[in-house]
Design a protein around this motif. Sequence first.
Motif, PDB file in Angstrom:
ATOM      1  N   TYR A  21      -4.243 -22.261 -18.315  1.00 38.95           N
ATOM      2  CA  TYR A  21      -4.059 -20.835 -18.979  1.00 38.95           C
ATOM      3  C   TYR A  21      -4.810 -20.827 -20.141  1.00 38.95           C
ATOM      4  CZ  TYR A  21      -1.648 -16.472 -20.388  1.00 38.95           C
ATOM      5  OH  TYR A  21      -1.206 -15.227 -20.559  1.00 38.95           O
ATOM      6  N   ASN A  22      -4.446 -21.787 -20.851  1.00 38.20           N
ATOM      7  CA  ASN A  22      -4.944 -21.696 -22.533  1.00 38.20           C
ATOM      8  C   ASN A  22      -6.599 -22.149 -22.677  1.00 38.20           C
ATOM      9  OD1 ASN A  22      -2.695 -20.574 -23.732  1.00 38.20           O
ATOM     10  ND2 ASN A  22      -1.775 -22.699 -23.879  1.00 38.20           N
ATOM     11  N   TYR A  23      -6.966 -23.280 -21.815  1.00 39.05           N
ATOM     12  CA  TYR A  23      -8.123 -23.820 -22.116  1.00 39.05           C
ATOM     13  C   TYR A  23      -9.109 -23.951 -20.982  1.00 39.05           C
ATOM     14  CZ  TYR A  23      -5.838 -25.208 -26.294  1.00 39.05           C
ATOM     15  OH  TYR A  23      -5.029 -25.238 -27.544  1.00 39.05           O
ATOM     16  N   GLY A  24      -8.819 -23.660 -19.865  1.00 37.26           N
ATOM     17  CA  GLY A  24      -9.727 -23.670 -18.637  1.00 37.26           C
ATOM     18  C   GLY A  24      -9.348 -25.025 -17.832  1.00 37.26           C
ATOM     19  N   THR A  25     -10.506 -25.146 -16.966  1.00 38.30           N
ATOM     20  CA  THR A  25     -10.296 -26.103 -15.986  1.00 38.30           C
ATOM     21  C   THR A  25     -10.913 -27.582 -16.405  1.00 38.30           C
ATOM     22  OG1 THR A  25     -12.330 -25.567 -14.730  1.00 38.30           O
ATOM     23  CG2 THR A  25     -10.208 -24.384 -14.072  1.00 38.30           C
ATOM     24  N   GLN A  26     -11.297 -27.694 -17.694  1.00 39.50           N
ATOM     25  CA  GLN A  26     -12.019 -29.106 -17.703  1.00 39.50           C
ATOM     26  C   GLN A  26     -11.086 -30.038 -17.546  1.00 39.50           C
ATOM     27  OE1 GLN A  26     -15.620 -29.689 -18.995  1.00 39.50           O
ATOM     28  NE2 GLN A  26     -14.810 -31.374 -18.113  1.00 39.50           N
TER      29      GLN A  26
ATOM     30  N   ALA B 108     -11.358 -14.366 -10.756  1.00 37.59           N
ATOM     31  CA  ALA B 108     -11.018 -14.013 -12.217  1.00 37.59           C
ATOM     32  C   ALA B 108     -11.050 -15.209 -13.233  1.00 37.59           C
ATOM     33  CB  ALA B 108      -9.482 -13.575 -11.877  1.00 37.59           C
ATOM     34  N   THR B 109     -10.736 -16.349 -12.560  1.00 38.58           N
ATOM     35  CA  THR B 109     -11.163 -17.703 -13.399  1.00 38.58           C
ATOM     36  C   THR B 109     -12.441 -17.611 -13.861  1.00 38.58           C
ATOM     37  OG1 THR B 109      -9.532 -19.079 -12.265  1.00 38.58           O
ATOM     38  CG2 THR B 109     -10.913 -20.147 -13.346  1.00 38.58           C
ATOM     39  N   GLN B 110     -13.464 -17.379 -12.909  1.00 39.44           N
ATOM     40  CA  GLN B 110     -14.783 -17.369 -13.446  1.00 39.44           C
ATOM     41  C   GLN B 110     -15.343 -16.395 -14.242  1.00 39.44           C
ATOM     42  OE1 GLN B 110     -16.606 -17.533  -9.397  1.00 39.44           O
ATOM     43  NE2 GLN B 110     -17.489 -19.392  -9.903  1.00 39.44           N
ATOM     44  N   ARG B 111     -14.676 -15.137 -14.249  1.00 42.91           N
ATOM     45  CA  ARG B 111     -15.162 -14.166 -15.118  1.00 42.91           C
ATOM     46  C   ARG B 111     -14.292 -14.338 -16.416  1.00 42.91           C
ATOM     47  NH1 ARG B 111     -13.343 -10.991 -10.442  1.00 42.91           N
ATOM     48  NH2 ARG B 111     -11.405 -10.584 -11.375  1.00 42.91           N
ATOM     49  N   SER B 112     -13.347 -14.960 -16.595  1.00 41.60           N
ATOM     50  CA  SER B 112     -12.555 -15.346 -17.868  1.00 41.60           C
ATOM     51  C   SER B 112     -13.236 -16.409 -18.450  1.00 41.60           C
ATOM     52  CB  SER B 112     -11.244 -15.560 -17.705  1.00 41.60           C
ATOM     53  OG  SER B 112     -11.057 -16.811 -16.975  1.00 41.60           O
ATOM     54  N   GLY B 113     -14.170 -17.181 -18.184  1.00 43.94           N
ATOM     55  CA  GLY B 113     -14.947 -18.289 -18.556  1.00 43.94           C
ATOM     56  C   GLY B 113     -14.270 -19.586 -18.628  1.00 43.94           C
ATOM     57  N   ARG B 114     -13.062 -19.570 -17.862  1.00 44.23           N
ATOM     58  CA  ARG B 114     -12.263 -20.618 -17.588  1.00 44.23           C
ATOM     59  C   ARG B 114     -12.575 -21.750 -16.495  1.00 44.23           C
ATOM     60  NH1 ARG B 114      -8.817 -16.976 -19.362  1.00 44.23           N
ATOM     61  NH2 ARG B 114      -6.896 -17.531 -20.817  1.00 44.23           N
ATOM     62  N   ALA B 115     -13.593 -21.523 -15.773  1.00 42.34           N
ATOM     63  CA  ALA B 115     -14.208 -22.513 -14.667  1.00 42.34           C
ATOM     64  C   ALA B 115     -15.060 -23.258 -15.390  1.00 42.34           C
ATOM     65  CB  ALA B 115     -14.846 -21.538 -13.670  1.00 42.34           C
ATOM     66  N   GLU B 116     -14.700 -24.424 -15.969  1.00 46.15           N
ATOM     67  CA  GLU B 116     -15.727 -25.364 -16.730  1.00 46.15           C
ATOM     68  C   GLU B 116     -15.223 -26.652 -16.124  1.00 46.15           C
ATOM     69  OE1 GLU B 116     -16.999 -26.070 -21.155  1.00 46.15           O
ATOM     70  OE2 GLU B 116     -14.882 -25.571 -20.899  1.00 46.15           O
ATOM     71  N   PHE B 117     -16.185 -27.381 -15.860  1.00 55.54           N
ATOM     72  CA  PHE B 117     -16.084 -28.793 -15.306  1.00 55.54           C
ATOM     73  C   PHE B 117     -16.978 -29.896 -15.920  1.00 55.54           C
ATOM     74  CE2 PHE B 117     -14.729 -26.255 -12.035  1.00 55.54           C
ATOM     75  CZ  PHE B 117     -13.106 -26.429 -11.667  1.00 55.54           C
ATOM     76  N   PHE B 118     -18.125 -29.297 -16.284  1.00 56.19           N
ATOM     77  CA  PHE B 118     -19.270 -30.388 -16.654  1.00 56.19           C
ATOM     78  C   PHE B 118     -19.617 -29.941 -18.238  1.00 56.19           C
ATOM     79  CE2 PHE B 118     -19.394 -30.137 -12.217  1.00 56.19           C
ATOM     80  CZ  PHE B 118     -19.158 -31.411 -11.949  1.00 56.19           C
ATOM     81  N   ASN B 119     -18.825 -30.194 -19.225  1.00 57.92           N
ATOM     82  CA  ASN B 119     -18.972 -29.765 -20.622  1.00 57.92           C
ATOM     83  C   ASN B 119     -19.579 -31.352 -21.164  1.00 57.92           C
ATOM     84  OD1 ASN B 119     -19.235 -29.615 -23.414  1.00 57.92           O
ATOM     85  ND2 ASN B 119     -17.116 -28.957 -23.429  1.00 57.92           N
ATOM     86  N   LEU B 120     -21.154 -31.352 -21.131  1.00 54.42           N
ATOM     87  CA  LEU B 120     -21.392 -32.570 -21.542  1.00 54.42           C
ATOM     88  C   LEU B 120     -21.500 -33.000 -22.947  1.00 54.42           C
ATOM     89  CD1 LEU B 120     -24.237 -32.575 -18.877  1.00 54.42           C
ATOM     90  CD2 LEU B 120     -21.945 -33.369 -18.660  1.00 54.42           C
ATOM     91  N   ASP B 121     -20.805 -32.259 -23.755  1.00 52.60           N
ATOM     92  CA  ASP B 121     -20.980 -32.496 -25.332  1.00 52.60           C
ATOM     93  C   ASP B 121     -20.405 -33.740 -25.608  1.00 52.60           C
ATOM     94  OD1 ASP B 121     -20.805 -32.310 -28.188  1.00 52.60           O
ATOM     95  OD2 ASP B 121     -19.665 -30.115 -28.038  1.00 52.60           O
TER      96      ASP B 121
END
Length: 588
Positions: free
Chosen positions: A81-86, A222-235
């Motif tokens: 809910y707060n930070y997304g799917t990473q 809705a998850t994609q529109r909100s920017g919560r769909a994130e799996f490959f943050n390579l930072d």
Amino acid sequence: MDLETCSPVVSHFKWPDYLVCFLMLLVSAAIGVYYGFKRKESSTNEILMGGRKMATFPMAMSLLASFMSAITLLGNPAEMYNYGTQFVMIGVAYFFATAIAAYLFMPVFHRLGLTSAYEYLEMRFSRSVRLFGCITFVIHMVSYMPIVVYAPALALNQVTGIDTFAAVTVIFIVCIFYTSIGGIKAVIWTDTFQVMMMFAGMVAVVIRGNSDVGGFGAVWSATQRSGRAEFFNLDWDPRARQTLWNMVIGGTFLWSSTYSANQAQIQRYLTVPTEKQAINALWINGVGLVVLLLVCCWAGLVMYVKYAACDPLAAGLVKASDQLMPLFVMDTMADYPGVPGLFVAGIFSGALSSVSTGLSALSAITLKDFIGGCFGIQMEDSKAARLSKWISVAYGMLSLGLVFVVAQLGAVLQAALSVHGIVGGPILGVFSLGVFVPWVNSKGAFAGAITGLLFMSWMGGGAQYVTALGQMQFPMKETSVTGCNCTIADHLLSNQTIPEYPDVFPIFAVSYMWYAIIGWLVTVVVAIVVSFATGFSIPKHTDIHLLSPVFVRLMDSLSREWQTSLGWPHKEERNARKQTEMQLLNAQ
């Protein structure tokens, strides 16, 4: 949900909900009574190890239940809910950690026939290293058990109206009862039952909630529109709260410390008679971990869609993130009598399984490591078995008493949960040195363990201190309050601009997901340096059974010249030594 006022929502339980919770507690207690009276003879092997005859599936479920606590069931949905799917990518780490435990560490412990994992540390290093491991584990579990019960009870109280201290007291009393009466068999079978309760509660809520918001497609869109769909943050910046790297690499070390270097888990997979069964149980547990993770995380996404127009946190409808899921349950399932009770029974099942795990492990540690190992007190097995029951009771009462201390800590509750990473890294480092680095001596291992724990305590403690001061925050995904039918405060956390990285002392800003690997590295490096300074151990003098079979095969594959230069005993030497020992034994 009543949104006319921005005040906390409390939806009180109905009698079917209380009945479901009561039946869950009754079944848990009944399992303890059953195994308490079923046992024909009382021995430490029966009470602490189940006679080493447990079946694969219940042991796997017990492994799953042990650290999938109530905090997990409430925290994972709030994370989505707060930070997304990473965070979902930690599921990859579950499989790596399972393989490491199953093939690198477990065979060593199983072949030695240990009761306490820390017996190994004395066999491989010294009594002081064993004592360090025991004391660290006791402090860890005694401080963790009150939190793992109190935190969810408090969250449920503020949403459902269940009295916090009444719930905590009942949970501890039931848990102390069945753990002390029925021993490890009761713990394992109640864990199996409680895992079913966890899954049933979460799945029921997810199915209904998913249907209410339009199904899987609507939730994912809705998850994609909100920017919560994130799996490959390579930072690669270590200050990034969650990335693919710290979820997979850091998560692997974190969960390896749980399954490869923690008495609570090791004790469980030593209760089955064969290594193959232990390997199968670990893999069943690994699959179960991933399934439960996915269910909890999807629940968080469904929860976001339901509250997309009015964030309960920003609106003041709940006070903390861990209250979001109970609010969602009461809001979604209130018209289904007994289903909210099923969810809460699942939450309390998570608390029960974590506490019973701790009590069983602490009893084994105290009896084998402190009374028998450290103080050298020998007693009849039947007397030791009776004593182990009272040890469980004593630790349970101590943890129950500490709940009232924990209740005064306020915001420090969340900080205390980082102990898993702070403690796990150094302990995993010591066990890793034992099974993979025969050149490290006892002085090096002890120095590495102490240094690793002190460094991680400073690092983690500093991070929690600056967090408590409000100097370290992480940006959460956007939420909305446009659909709230009430007056909202001008300054909302969801609309605040928070720096991507906290502006504090850099090491305090490092993500908590790196704690375990940092603690592991500090421990290993210091141990090797000190061993070099004080004289490396010679592998020839190390019992081959104390080393990982994979490492032994690797060393045996080297050329004879390399083996000689590294001080590794040739296979022919080991076979000759074994024949000599057998001849001496036969002569006697």
